[in-house]
Scaffold this motif. Structure first.
Motif, PDB file in Angstrom:
ATOM      1  N   ARG A 136     -43.652 -24.954  26.877  1.00 41.24           N
ATOM      2  CA  ARG A 136     -44.212 -26.064  27.650  1.00 41.24           C
ATOM      3  C   ARG A 136     -44.756 -27.128  26.705  1.00 41.24           C
ATOM      4  NH1 ARG A 136     -42.083 -25.276  32.646  1.00 41.24           N
ATOM      5  NH2 ARG A 136     -42.398 -23.106  33.322  1.00 41.24           N
ATOM      6  N   PHE A 137     -43.896 -27.707  25.890  1.00 46.20           N
ATOM      7  CA  PHE A 137     -44.351 -28.750  24.984  1.00 46.20           C
ATOM      8  C   PHE A 137     -43.224 -29.760  24.781  1.00 46.20           C
ATOM      9  CE2 PHE A 137     -42.043 -26.259  21.916  1.00 46.20           C
ATOM     10  CZ  PHE A 137     -42.386 -24.943  22.196  1.00 46.20           C
ATOM     11  N   SER A 138     -43.602 -30.926  24.293  1.00 44.80           N
ATOM     12  CA  SER A 138     -42.660 -32.034  24.145  1.00 44.80           C
ATOM     13  C   SER A 138     -41.899 -31.938  22.832  1.00 44.80           C
ATOM     14  CB  SER A 138     -43.422 -33.350  24.180  1.00 44.80           C
ATOM     15  OG  SER A 138     -44.248 -33.472  23.018  1.00 44.80           O
ATOM     16  N   ALA A 139     -40.884 -32.798  22.687  1.00 46.09           N
ATOM     17  CA  ALA A 139     -40.131 -32.853  21.439  1.00 46.09           C
ATOM     18  C   ALA A 139     -41.027 -33.254  20.283  1.00 46.09           C
ATOM     19  CB  ALA A 139     -38.969 -33.833  21.582  1.00 46.09           C
ATOM     20  N   GLU A 140     -41.971 -34.163  20.545  1.00 45.54           N
ATOM     21  CA  GLU A 140     -42.893 -34.598  19.493  1.00 45.54           C
ATOM     22  C   GLU A 140     -43.796 -33.450  19.045  1.00 45.54           C
ATOM     23  OE1 GLU A 140     -42.301 -36.207  22.349  1.00 45.54           O
ATOM     24  OE2 GLU A 140     -41.148 -37.874  21.483  1.00 45.54           O
ATOM     25  N   GLU A 141     -44.291 -32.689  20.015  1.00 46.55           N
ATOM     26  CA  GLU A 141     -45.125 -31.533  19.678  1.00 46.55           C
ATOM     27  C   GLU A 141     -44.318 -30.476  18.917  1.00 46.55           C
ATOM     28  OE1 GLU A 141     -48.322 -31.457  23.368  1.00 46.55           O
ATOM     29  OE2 GLU A 141     -46.270 -30.764  23.703  1.00 46.55           O
ATOM     30  N   ALA A 142     -43.064 -30.288  19.323  1.00 49.90           N
ATOM     31  CA  ALA A 142     -42.209 -29.313  18.641  1.00 49.90           C
ATOM     32  C   ALA A 142     -41.921 -29.746  17.209  1.00 49.90           C
ATOM     33  CB  ALA A 142     -40.906 -29.130  19.407  1.00 49.90           C
ATOM     34  N   MET A 143     -41.669 -31.020  17.016  1.00 51.49           N
ATOM     35  CA  MET A 143     -41.423 -31.526  15.665  1.00 51.49           C
ATOM     36  C   MET A 143     -42.641 -31.299  14.775  1.00 51.49           C
ATOM     37  SD  MET A 143     -40.398 -35.370  14.436  1.00 51.49           S
ATOM     38  CE  MET A 143     -40.392 -35.798  12.684  1.00 51.49           C
ATOM     39  N   ASP A 144     -43.806 -31.617  15.295  1.00 47.81           N
ATOM     40  CA  ASP A 144     -45.034 -31.436  14.526  1.00 47.81           C
ATOM     41  C   ASP A 144     -45.260 -29.951  14.209  1.00 47.81           C
ATOM     42  OD1 ASP A 144     -47.673 -32.505  13.490  1.00 47.81           O
ATOM     43  OD2 ASP A 144     -48.414 -31.111  15.007  1.00 47.81           O
ATOM     44  N   TYR A 145     -45.021 -29.102  15.180  1.00 48.24           N
ATOM     45  CA  TYR A 145     -45.271 -27.670  15.006  1.00 48.24           C
ATOM     46  C   TYR A 145     -44.321 -27.056  13.982  1.00 48.24           C
ATOM     47  CZ  TYR A 145     -45.607 -22.693  16.044  1.00 48.24           C
ATOM     48  OH  TYR A 145     -45.760 -21.335  15.934  1.00 48.24           O
ATOM     49  N   HIS A 146     -43.037 -27.365  14.075  1.00 45.47           N
ATOM     50  CA  HIS A 146     -42.036 -26.712  13.230  1.00 45.47           C
ATOM     51  C   HIS A 146     -41.839 -27.394  11.875  1.00 45.47           C
ATOM     52  CE1 HIS A 146     -40.622 -23.726  16.111  1.00 45.47           C
ATOM     53  NE2 HIS A 146     -40.606 -24.658  17.051  1.00 45.47           N
ATOM     54  N   SER A 147     -42.448 -28.556  11.673  1.00 46.73           N
ATOM     55  CA  SER A 147     -42.202 -29.303  10.439  1.00 46.73           C
ATOM     56  C   SER A 147     -42.590 -28.533   9.184  1.00 46.73           C
ATOM     57  CB  SER A 147     -42.949 -30.641  10.464  1.00 46.73           C
ATOM     58  OG  SER A 147     -42.237 -31.598  11.222  1.00 46.73           O
ATOM     59  N   ALA A 148     -43.659 -27.747   9.262  1.00 53.32           N
ATOM     60  CA  ALA A 148     -44.102 -27.021   8.067  1.00 53.32           C
ATOM     61  C   ALA A 148     -43.030 -26.043   7.598  1.00 53.32           C
ATOM     62  CB  ALA A 148     -45.413 -26.292   8.350  1.00 53.32           C
ATOM     63  N   GLN A 149     -42.459 -25.283   8.514  1.00 56.17           N
ATOM     64  CA  GLN A 149     -41.427 -24.327   8.119  1.00 56.17           C
ATOM     65  C   GLN A 149     -40.175 -25.045   7.634  1.00 56.17           C
ATOM     66  OE1 GLN A 149     -39.971 -21.640  11.170  1.00 56.17           O
ATOM     67  NE2 GLN A 149     -39.426 -20.081   9.652  1.00 56.17           N
ATOM     68  N   THR A 165     -31.898 -19.535  18.975  1.00 58.02           N
ATOM     69  CA  THR A 165     -32.375 -19.059  20.280  1.00 58.02           C
ATOM     70  C   THR A 165     -33.250 -20.111  20.957  1.00 58.02           C
ATOM     71  OG1 THR A 165     -32.591 -16.930  19.115  1.00 58.02           O
ATOM     72  CG2 THR A 165     -33.052 -16.920  21.455  1.00 58.02           C
ATOM     73  N   MET A 166     -32.747 -21.330  20.994  1.00 54.62           N
ATOM     74  CA  MET A 166     -33.462 -22.411  21.659  1.00 54.62           C
ATOM     75  C   MET A 166     -33.199 -22.371  23.160  1.00 54.62           C
ATOM     76  SD  MET A 166     -35.161 -24.157  19.371  1.00 54.62           S
ATOM     77  CE  MET A 166     -35.544 -22.571  18.615  1.00 54.62           C
ATOM     78  N   ASN A 167     -34.267 -22.385  23.950  1.00 53.92           N
ATOM     79  CA  ASN A 167     -34.085 -22.361  25.405  1.00 53.92           C
ATOM     80  C   ASN A 167     -34.566 -23.626  26.097  1.00 53.92           C
ATOM     81  OD1 ASN A 167     -36.897 -22.078  25.604  1.00 53.92           O
ATOM     82  ND2 ASN A 167     -36.788 -19.842  25.699  1.00 53.92           N
ATOM     83  N   THR A 168     -34.973 -24.629  25.302  1.00 56.85           N
ATOM     84  CA  THR A 168     -35.315 -25.939  25.861  1.00 56.85           C
ATOM     85  C   THR A 168     -34.770 -27.035  24.949  1.00 56.85           C
ATOM     86  OG1 THR A 168     -37.438 -26.261  24.716  1.00 56.85           O
ATOM     87  CG2 THR A 168     -37.477 -25.028  26.806  1.00 56.85           C
ATOM     88  N   VAL A 169     -34.411 -28.148  25.546  1.00 57.07           N
ATOM     89  CA  VAL A 169     -33.939 -29.297  24.783  1.00 57.07           C
ATOM     90  C   VAL A 169     -35.064 -29.863  23.923  1.00 57.07           C
ATOM     91  CG1 VAL A 169     -33.097 -31.678  24.982  1.00 57.07           C
ATOM     92  CG2 VAL A 169     -32.118 -29.876  26.431  1.00 57.07           C
ATOM     93  N   ALA A 170     -36.286 -29.847  24.447  1.00 55.96           N
ATOM     94  CA  ALA A 170     -37.413 -30.434  23.723  1.00 55.96           C
ATOM     95  C   ALA A 170     -37.630 -29.747  22.381  1.00 55.96           C
ATOM     96  CB  ALA A 170     -38.685 -30.350  24.573  1.00 55.96           C
ATOM     97  N   GLU A 171     -37.607 -28.415  22.365  1.00 58.49           N
ATOM     98  CA  GLU A 171     -37.854 -27.715  21.106  1.00 58.49           C
ATOM     99  C   GLU A 171     -36.690 -27.907  20.141  1.00 58.49           C
ATOM    100  OE1 GLU A 171     -40.055 -23.755  19.538  1.00 58.49           O
ATOM    101  OE2 GLU A 171     -38.971 -23.568  21.439  1.00 58.49           O
ATOM    102  N   ALA A 172     -35.471 -27.868  20.652  1.00 59.54           N
ATOM    103  CA  ALA A 172     -34.308 -28.105  19.795  1.00 59.54           C
ATOM    104  C   ALA A 172     -34.366 -29.493  19.181  1.00 59.54           C
ATOM    105  CB  ALA A 172     -33.028 -27.941  20.617  1.00 59.54           C
ATOM    106  N   THR A 173     -34.729 -30.467  19.994  1.00 57.14           N
ATOM    107  CA  THR A 173     -34.836 -31.850  19.513  1.00 57.14           C
ATOM    108  C   THR A 173     -35.901 -31.965  18.435  1.00 57.14           C
ATOM    109  OG1 THR A 173     -34.079 -32.773  21.616  1.00 57.14           O
ATOM    110  CG2 THR A 173     -35.414 -34.207  20.208  1.00 57.14           C
ATOM    111  N   GLY A 174     -37.038 -31.343  18.649  1.00 55.77           N
ATOM    112  CA  GLY A 174     -38.119 -31.426  17.675  1.00 55.77           C
ATOM    113  C   GLY A 174     -37.729 -30.859  16.330  1.00 55.77           C
TER     114      GLY A 174
END
Length: 318
Positions: A136-149, A165-174
Motif C-alpha cells: 500500500r505505497f506509491s511509486a515514489e515511496e517504493a523508489m525511496d525505500y528500495h534505493s539503498a539496496q 515477485t512484484m505484485n503491484t505496478v507502483a513497487e515495480a516502477t519505484g
C-alpha cells in the motif's frame, strides 16, 4: 568493476538459465531453518556460504552441459530494511551484506564461467512486504525505500538488478526508477494470481505498459515468476507489442494458488514433464523468452526438464 553491466549478454541472443526456488529448496529439501524465509544471512557464515554453493552447483552444471549462459542471483530477496530489521540488520549492516553478496557471486563466477557459459551477476531486490499481499505505497515511496539496496548493487560489481515477485505496478516502477537513477540495468519480474492478473487487479499487459510508461521504458526486459504457466498462458497474446518485452519466465512448480501454497506444510513439486512442455509451448509462441528458470517448489530437476523440452543453445552473438 561490473563485467557485463554495459553489454548484458542475454540481450545479444542465445539462452540463459537461472536457478530454481532457493528458499523452498533449502527449507523443504535441505531442512534449513530460514527465519522470515530469508536466505541472505547464510552469507555471514562459512557453512552458510558452502550451503549456497552446493545449492547452485547443479544449475551451473546444467548450463555447462547445454552451453548456455547462467544468471547468478544474489540471495538477497529479503535483504531490504523492513525484513532486515526483523533479522537484526540495520541499514549499514544491510548495505555491507548486499555488497558481500555480490563479492560472493564474483568468487563463484571465477570458478564457473566458461566461454560458452557467461555468468551474469544479478542483484535481487524483493518486495517490501509479503509477495502474496499487495503493498500500500506509491511509486515514489517504493523508489525511496528500495534505493539503498539498489545503490549497494550499483556501487558493487553487480551486472544488473532484478525486481523479483512484484505484485503491484507502483513497487515495480519505484525499483526501476531507482535503478535508472543509479545507472544499473533493471529487469522487472511480475507475479500473477490464478486469473493471470496482479494481486491488485492489472493484467500483465496493463502492468508492463504502465511500468514502461512511468519509467520511459527503462527496464531492459520483463519476466514472470512465482506463478505456474497455467495461470498466465492465456494472459499473453500473440502479435501484440507488449509481449515482446517479456524476456524470461521463472515459474512455480505447483499449479496451486498463492493462498494455497502459503498455507501448505508440504512442498508440491508438480509435474516436471508437463512444466517442460509448457515452457516449450511458450518459447514456440514467444521466441523473445530467452531466460529460463524456476521459482517456488522448483529445483535443478525442474530446470533440467525445462532444458530437455526446450533444447536451449548458446547462439551468443559476437
Amino acid at each position: 568493476m561490473a563485467k557485463y553491466r554495459h553489454a548484458l549478454p542475454q540481450l545479444k541472443g542465445g539462452d540463459f538459465v537461472t536457478d530454481g526456488g532457493l528458499e523452498t529448496t533449502l527449507v523443504f529439501h535441505r531442512g534449513l531453518d530460514l527465519p522470515h524465509f530469508a536466505a541472505f544471512p547464510l552469507l555471514d557464515t562459512e557453512s552458510g556460504r558452502e550451503e549456497l554453493i552446493r545449492y547452485l552447483e547443479p544449475y551451473v552444471e546444467i548450463a555447462h552441459g547445454r552451453g548456455v549462459g547462467f544468471i547468478l542471483d544474489t540471495p538477497t530477496w529479503r535483504a531490504n530494511p523492513d525484513w532486515g530489521l526483523k533479522l537484526g540488520y540495520d541499514l549499514a549492516g544491510l548495505d555491507a551484506l548486499n555488497r558481500r553478496a555480490v563479492t560472493f557471486a564474483e568468487q563463484c563466477r571465477v570458478l564457473w564461467e566458461r566461454p560458452s557459459t557467461p555468468v551474469v551477476i544479478n542483484g535481487v531486490v524483493g518486495p517490501r512486504g509479503d509477495a502474496y499481499k499487495a503493498g500500500r505505497f506509491s511509486a515514489e515511496e517504493a523508489m525511496d525505500y528500495h534505493s539503498a539496496q539498489v545503490r549497494s548493487f550499483a556501487e558493487s560489481s553487480a551486472d544488473m538488478v532484478s525486481a523479483i515477485t512484484m505484485n503491484t505496478v507502483a513497487e515495480a516502477t519505484g525499483i526501476a526508477r531507482a535503478a535508472k537513477k543509479h545507472g544499473v540495468p533493471c529487469v522487472v519480474s511480475f507475479t500473477v494470481e490464478t486469473n493471470g492478473r496482479l494481486l491488485d487487479g492489472p493484467s500483465l499487459r496493463e502492468a508492463i505498459e504502465a511500468t514502461d510508461e512511468a519509467t520511459d521504458g527503462s527496464p531492459v526486459y520483463y519476466m514472470v515468476n512465482c506463478a505456474h504457466p497455467v495461470h498466465f498462458e492465456q494472459a499473453l497474446a500473440k502479435g501484440e507489442t507488449w509481449v515482446t518485452r517479456i524476456g524470461g519466465v521463472r515459474a512455480n512448480a505447483s499449479t496451486k494458488s498463492h493462498a494455497e501454497l502459503d498455507e501448505s506444510p508440504t512442498l508440491d513439486i508438480g509435474d516436471l514433464v508437463d512444466l517442460g512442455r509448457r515452457y516449450r509451448s511458450l518459447r514456440a509462441s514467444y521466441p523473445g523468452i530467452r531466460v529460463l528458470g524456476g521459482c517456488c517448489g522448483t529445483d535443478h530437476r525442474h530446470i533440467a526438464a525445462i532444458c530437455e523440452a526446450c533444447a536451449p543453445s548458446s547462439g551468443l552473438a559476437a
